[in-house]
Design a protein around this motif. Sequence first.
Motif, mmCIF file in Angstrom:
data_model
loop_
_atom_site.group_PDB
_atom_site.id
_atom_site.type_symbol
_atom_site.label_atom_id
_atom_site.label_comp_id
_atom_site.label_asym_id
_atom_site.label_seq_id
_atom_site.Cartn_x
_atom_site.Cartn_y
_atom_site.Cartn_z
ATOM 1 N N ALA A 110 0.836 -1.203 0.000
ATOM 2 C CA ALA A 110 0.000 0.000 0.000
ATOM 3 C C ALA A 110 0.871 1.254 0.000
ATOM 4 O O ALA A 110 0.594 2.221 -0.723
ATOM 5 C CB ALA A 110 -0.919 -0.013 1.217
ATOM 6 N N ARG A 111 1.911 1.261 0.806
ATOM 7 C CA ARG A 111 2.826 2.399 0.850
ATOM 8 C C ARG A 111 3.441 2.645 -0.514
ATOM 9 O O ARG A 111 3.508 3.788 -0.999
ATOM 10 C CB ARG A 111 3.903 2.129 1.902
ATOM 11 C CG ARG A 111 4.824 3.318 2.263
ATOM 12 C CD ARG A 111 5.960 3.585 1.273
ATOM 13 N NE ARG A 111 6.785 2.442 0.966
ATOM 14 C CZ ARG A 111 7.948 2.173 1.574
ATOM 15 N NH1 ARG A 111 8.388 2.940 2.539
ATOM 16 N NH2 ARG A 111 8.666 1.107 1.190
ATOM 17 N N ASP A 112 3.903 1.579 -1.167
ATOM 18 C CA ASP A 112 4.557 1.723 -2.464
ATOM 19 C C ASP A 112 3.583 2.227 -3.526
ATOM 20 O O ASP A 112 3.992 2.896 -4.478
ATOM 21 C CB ASP A 112 5.162 0.389 -2.895
ATOM 22 C CG ASP A 112 6.377 0.014 -2.056
ATOM 23 O OD1 ASP A 112 6.874 0.884 -1.314
ATOM 24 O OD2 ASP A 112 6.812 -1.148 -2.123
ATOM 25 N N GLU A 113 2.311 1.924 -3.350
ATOM 26 C CA GLU A 113 1.305 2.386 -4.313
ATOM 27 C C GLU A 113 0.997 3.865 -4.132
ATOM 28 O O GLU A 113 0.761 4.586 -5.105
ATOM 29 C CB GLU A 113 0.026 1.560 -4.136
ATOM 30 C CG GLU A 113 -1.098 1.928 -5.085
ATOM 31 C CD GLU A 113 -2.311 1.053 -4.902
ATOM 32 O OE1 GLU A 113 -3.441 1.599 -4.896
ATOM 33 O OE2 GLU A 113 -2.142 -0.181 -4.761
ATOM 34 N N VAL A 114 1.015 4.332 -2.893
ATOM 35 C CA VAL A 114 0.586 5.693 -2.585
ATOM 36 C C VAL A 114 1.748 6.672 -2.519
ATOM 37 O O VAL A 114 1.712 7.760 -3.115
ATOM 38 C CB VAL A 114 -0.187 5.720 -1.241
ATOM 39 C CG1 VAL A 114 -0.472 7.153 -0.805
ATOM 40 C CG2 VAL A 114 -1.467 4.922 -1.368
ATOM 41 N N ALA A 115 2.774 6.316 -1.747
ATOM 42 C CA ALA A 115 3.887 7.237 -1.502
ATOM 43 C C ALA A 115 5.152 6.431 -1.240
ATOM 44 O O ALA A 115 5.514 6.184 -0.094
ATOM 45 C CB ALA A 115 3.579 8.140 -0.314
ATOM 46 N N PRO A 116 5.840 5.990 -2.280
ATOM 47 C CA PRO A 116 7.014 5.124 -2.110
ATOM 48 C C PRO A 116 8.102 5.712 -1.226
ATOM 49 O O PRO A 116 8.898 4.968 -0.637
ATOM 50 C CB PRO A 116 7.515 4.934 -3.550
ATOM 51 C CG PRO A 116 6.327 5.201 -4.410
ATOM 52 C CD PRO A 116 5.530 6.241 -3.698
ATOM 53 N N ASP A 117 8.148 7.023 -1.109
ATOM 54 C CA ASP A 117 9.182 7.660 -0.297
ATOM 55 C C ASP A 117 8.799 7.778 1.181
ATOM 56 O O ASP A 117 9.617 8.226 1.998
ATOM 57 C CB ASP A 117 9.510 9.053 -0.839
ATOM 58 C CG ASP A 117 10.129 8.997 -2.234
ATOM 59 O OD1 ASP A 117 10.774 7.970 -2.536
ATOM 60 O OD2 ASP A 117 9.962 9.961 -2.996
ATOM 61 N N MET A 118 7.566 7.398 1.528
ATOM 62 C CA MET A 118 7.141 7.493 2.925
ATOM 63 C C MET A 118 7.950 6.522 3.787
ATOM 64 O O MET A 118 8.044 5.343 3.470
ATOM 65 C CB MET A 118 5.645 7.161 3.064
ATOM 66 C CG MET A 118 5.119 7.253 4.501
ATOM 67 S SD MET A 118 3.471 6.507 4.674
ATOM 68 C CE MET A 118 2.531 7.446 3.459
ATOM 69 N N PRO A 119 8.538 6.977 4.900
ATOM 70 C CA PRO A 119 9.273 6.063 5.771
ATOM 71 C C PRO A 119 8.364 4.974 6.340
ATOM 72 O O PRO A 119 7.198 5.245 6.675
ATOM 73 C CB PRO A 119 9.809 6.972 6.884
ATOM 74 C CG PRO A 119 9.728 8.351 6.337
ATOM 75 C CD PRO A 119 8.585 8.361 5.376
ATOM 76 N N LEU A 120 8.907 3.772 6.444
ATOM 77 C CA LEU A 120 8.198 2.651 7.045
ATOM 78 C C LEU A 120 9.059 2.080 8.161
ATOM 79 O O LEU A 120 10.259 1.864 7.979
ATOM 80 C CB LEU A 120 7.878 1.574 6.007
ATOM 81 C CG LEU A 120 7.143 0.315 6.496
ATOM 82 C CD1 LEU A 120 6.179 -0.200 5.423
ATOM 83 C CD2 LEU A 120 8.118 -0.798 6.891
ATOM 84 N N LEU A 121 8.443 1.850 9.318
ATOM 85 C CA LEU A 121 9.120 1.247 10.453
ATOM 86 C C LEU A 121 8.393 -0.031 10.848
ATOM 87 O O LEU A 121 7.155 -0.065 10.857
ATOM 88 C CB LEU A 121 9.161 2.204 11.645
ATOM 89 C CG LEU A 121 9.973 3.490 11.471
ATOM 90 C CD1 LEU A 121 9.799 4.405 12.678
ATOM 91 C CD2 LEU A 121 11.451 3.181 11.241
#
Length: 513
Positions: free
Chosen positions: A117-128
């Motif tokens: 989901a992150r990669d679809e919406v905002a690939p640069d958003m940090p993920l922890l």
Amino acid sequence: MTMLSFPDDHAARAPDVPAYIMAGSGEVVTYAALVERSRRGAQLMRAMGIRAGDHIAIVMENHPRFLEMAWAAQRAGIRYTPMPSRATVAECAYLLADCGARLLVTSQACREVALAARDEVAPDMPLLQVDGTPAPDEDYVARAGAHPAEPLDDEEEGTDVLYSGGTTGRPKGIVRERTHAPIGTPPGFAALLAELFGFDQDTVLCAPAPMYHSAPLRFAMTVHRVGGTAIVMERFDAAALLQAVERHRITHLKLVPTMFQRLLTLPDDVRAQADISSLRSVIHAAAPCPPALKRQVIDWFGPIVHEFYSATENYLFTHITSEEWLQRPGSVGRPLSGKPHVLDRDTGLELPPGSVGALWSEGGPKFAYHNDPAKTADSRNDRGWTTVGDVGHVDEDGYVYLVDRSTDLILSGGVNIYPREIEDVLTMHPDVADVAVFGVPSERFGEEVKAVVQPRSPEVTGEALAVALEELCREQLSPYKCPRSFEFRDALPRSPTGKLMKRLLREDYLARP
């Protein structure tokens, strides 16, 4: 009056008291550990450039780190949105995009969906990631552990931004005004819950639903403001809940009607042997409770059963005790926050006591729907009153009765039919485990009543049960309210908090050739 503060105060007073215990694994997180971890988490978020008022998202099951993340955001003045742990990639992507999160926190169990989901919406958003063996830049535990366990210089109270259940469409975030309140200033609902249900340092609460929903999250965090202990079930199981009550001497249960149903279907000897003597309050809300079911619950637990009515929006809050309910079956109580008004759905004129109409509230907390000014506008009228679309009536003594959601109303032959009334009758049949009633297209009447039933046992045949249910409806209901057709399923679609997802049943029916 119950005094509310912040976990830090309780950690200073009694650091080894459990803030919460995981019911399945037995893992204990003390107040000292909760404060240390949440402070480090808040420091990490600041170091990542996340400021007060910014938004983060949490995609996690009922995990030992869930409440830690919520408190880290809470103490950093951050808006935080917990998301369904079983969401699809598309659902998760929608929520991420809609809330505008600057950080996504997840677990190993939820990583695959969260990452996609992150990669679809905002690939640069940090993920922890809070567990497992993530890459160094995604390792929440290691990165947070590198920061000091000291309060932020700019601490202030944050707020949850929870999304409505989406039973009638895409969910919307409910946003409260940012107050810049100093740490230790509880939200209004926390003081109300604590005072109403007697939360104190001796409280042991279990709200065995997913933590991403408002009630279990807010109840647990309120208990942390008084220094009590929350018992977190990784997943609901009726027999395991009774065991947890006995093992942990639980004082407060927060349940939903489907949980009542599962508890009551346990073998008689299991229920008889359960030690429930520690319970002081059994609290329910979130979905309608059929009167026959509630009477059984009161007979079992005694007059400690409390019901409240509200919504994630908190536009209105009512409460009713067991004694009051037995005198007024079906009521959800009198208001403690907000003043209810019943308006004609077409003219907007106020209706007299006992008349059914749209339920509105005067003077309740203000809210808005995130990124949806049209929906926000629809929830208000020219007098500043608010509504969430429920239909009901108020008696002369001020007790509120819910009839249904306006979106569930069936209009058949020009007559309003409220599905809940029919569902309450069908639920009384001993062979019915669950039921959903909704309207389907009819050439003659515009809409007609359809019932989808989950039998209590697979041995019960659909044809025989349909005949029995038809007879029951004819005995209890006017002819125009009786279902024109019955359908049987192994299970009905319900959210983890027990809300019936009728939209899915309607869509399935309408998609048939």
